[in-house]
Write a protein that holds these residues in place. Structure first.
Motif, PDB file in Angstrom:
ATOM      1  N   ALA A 245       0.828  -1.206   0.000  1.00 11.54           N
ATOM      2  CA  ALA A 245       0.000   0.000   0.000  1.00 11.54           C
ATOM      3  C   ALA A 245       0.864   1.258   0.000  1.00 11.54           C
ATOM      4  N   PHE A 246       1.956   1.211   0.742  1.00 16.67           N
ATOM      5  CA  PHE A 246       2.880   2.337   0.823  1.00 16.67           C
ATOM      6  C   PHE A 246       3.490   2.616  -0.545  1.00 16.67           C
ATOM      7  N   PHE A 247       3.978   1.563  -1.207  1.00 17.10           N
ATOM      8  CA  PHE A 247       4.584   1.730  -2.522  1.00 17.10           C
ATOM      9  C   PHE A 247       3.569   2.240  -3.543  1.00 17.10           C
ATOM     10  N   GLU A 248       2.374   1.690  -3.507  1.00 15.62           N
ATOM     11  CA  GLU A 248       1.347   2.072  -4.477  1.00 15.62           C
ATOM     12  C   GLU A 248       0.888   3.517  -4.271  1.00 15.62           C
ATOM     13  N   TYR A 249       0.975   4.004  -3.040  1.00 17.00           N
ATOM     14  CA  TYR A 249       0.576   5.378  -2.760  1.00 17.00           C
ATOM     15  C   TYR A 249       1.632   6.376  -3.243  1.00 17.00           C
ATOM     16  N   LEU A 250       2.899   6.088  -2.983  1.00 18.42           N
ATOM     17  CA  LEU A 250       3.957   7.038  -3.317  1.00 18.42           C
ATOM     18  C   LEU A 250       4.430   6.953  -4.763  1.00 18.42           C
ATOM     19  N   LEU A 251       4.436   5.758  -5.326  1.00 22.43           N
ATOM     20  CA  LEU A 251       5.084   5.551  -6.625  1.00 22.43           C
ATOM     21  C   LEU A 251       4.523   6.409  -7.757  1.00 22.43           C
ATOM     22  N   PRO A 252       3.205   6.546  -7.904  1.00 18.13           N
ATOM     23  CA  PRO A 252       2.703   7.384  -9.010  1.00 18.13           C
ATOM     24  C   PRO A 252       3.227   8.821  -8.958  1.00 18.13           C
ATOM     25  N   GLU A 253       3.287   9.391  -7.754  1.00 17.89           N
ATOM     26  CA  GLU A 253       3.774  10.767  -7.632  1.00 17.89           C
ATOM     27  C   GLU A 253       5.273  10.847  -7.895  1.00 17.89           C
ATOM     28  N   ILE A 254       6.024   9.843  -7.465  1.00 21.53           N
ATOM     29  CA  ILE A 254       7.468   9.798  -7.736  1.00 21.53           C
ATOM     30  C   ILE A 254       7.708   9.763  -9.237  1.00 21.53           C
ATOM     31  N   ASN A 255       6.986   8.896  -9.937  1.00 26.78           N
ATOM     32  CA  ASN A 255       7.141   8.794 -11.385  1.00 26.78           C
ATOM     33  C   ASN A 255       6.737  10.086 -12.092  1.00 26.78           C
ATOM     34  N   LYS A 256       5.695  10.719 -11.580  1.00 27.93           N
ATOM     35  CA  LYS A 256       5.238  11.981 -12.155  1.00 27.93           C
ATOM     36  C   LYS A 256       6.317  13.059 -12.036  1.00 27.93           C
TER      37      LYS A 256
END
Length: 243
Positions: A55-66
């Motif tokens: 859940a932690f990875f899925e929450y942060l990853l989209p914004e990191i990639n953006k």
């Protein structure tokens, strides 16, 4: 469906308050922060460790990639001279580079591997369970040094003046963290490692760049080893930007 309706109602409420109330800037910040915290998963309620991590990875990853994609686009504009002079001047100022020094600017305007960001975020926020992460969107232990700029830590030394920085949203937190890594003199070694990778046309990895984080925490190189351990154990290198 209930959650969607609640979020739509809250968004409507925020819009109504903004345009009908004499709300002050700091009051708006508090309201905006509260609204965005509703979208932050309550990681403390996820008891299964693997589920919490995912859940932690899925929450942060989209914004990191953006944010990394924005940096890639900006690098391309800088390298092709496809940017107007006014915006270029602002970028030099934002990254604290002497105007005209394009080589140094390109060293600073560059991606941060997702594995590194996820590992630091996990360590600094206790996998999203810290109050600074939940309510102030600070997943990275970022400090500020002006009175009132953030939240005073409960166990701060009497002689200390720092506060824990607060952000009204996740995107602002990630953006500031990445800009800090890219311009702060404490992380010059990290940027040299990254440039060396660029020059050799090698893949930029979180494991490699972590070597430049010795100054991120008081524990020194132990911090580097901890971050690298988190990357390895959780196989986070799979998320690194391929560029």
């Amino acid at each position: 469906m209930l959650l969607v309706k609640i979020l739509k109602f809250n968004s409507a409420l925020l819009t109504f308050l903004l345009f009908t109330s004499p709300i002050q800037a700091n009051e708006f910040w508090g309201l905006e922060s509260w609204m965005n915290s509703l979208k932050t998963p309550d990681f403390t309620k996820i008891k299964d460790v693997n589920q919490r991590k995912q859940a932690f990875f899925e929450y942060l990853l989209p914004e990191i990639n953006k944010q990394n994609e924005k940096i890639v686009q900006l690098r391309h504009a800088l390298k092709t001279d496809n940017i107007n002079s006014f915006k270029l001047q602002k970028i030099y100022n934002r990254y604290r580079v002497k105007e005209g020094d394009i080589d140094t600017l390109l060293m600073r305007v560059d991606i941060i591997p997702a594995s590194l960001i996820l590992a630091q975020g996990a360590y600094e926020s206790n996998w999203g369970r810290s109050r600074f992460a939940k309510y102030y969107h600070n997943f990275f232990g970022l400090w500020c040094f002006e009175k009132g700029c953030g939240i005073v830590p409960l166990k701060r030394d009497k002689a200390a003046t720092h506060e824990v920085a607060k952000f009204s949203s996740l995107d602002k937190s990630v953006e500031y963290y990445m800009r800090s890594i890219n311009r702060n003199s404490a992380y010059a070694t990290l940027r040299k490692i990254r440039k060396n990778k660029r020059d050799k046309q090698a893949h930029i990895t979180g494991l490699a760049l972590a070597e430049g984080l010795e100054n991120y925490a008081e524990i020194g190189y132990e911090y580097v080893e901890t971050v690298q351990s988190i990357i390895r154990y959780n196989k986070l290198s799979q998320y690194d930007y391929k560029s």
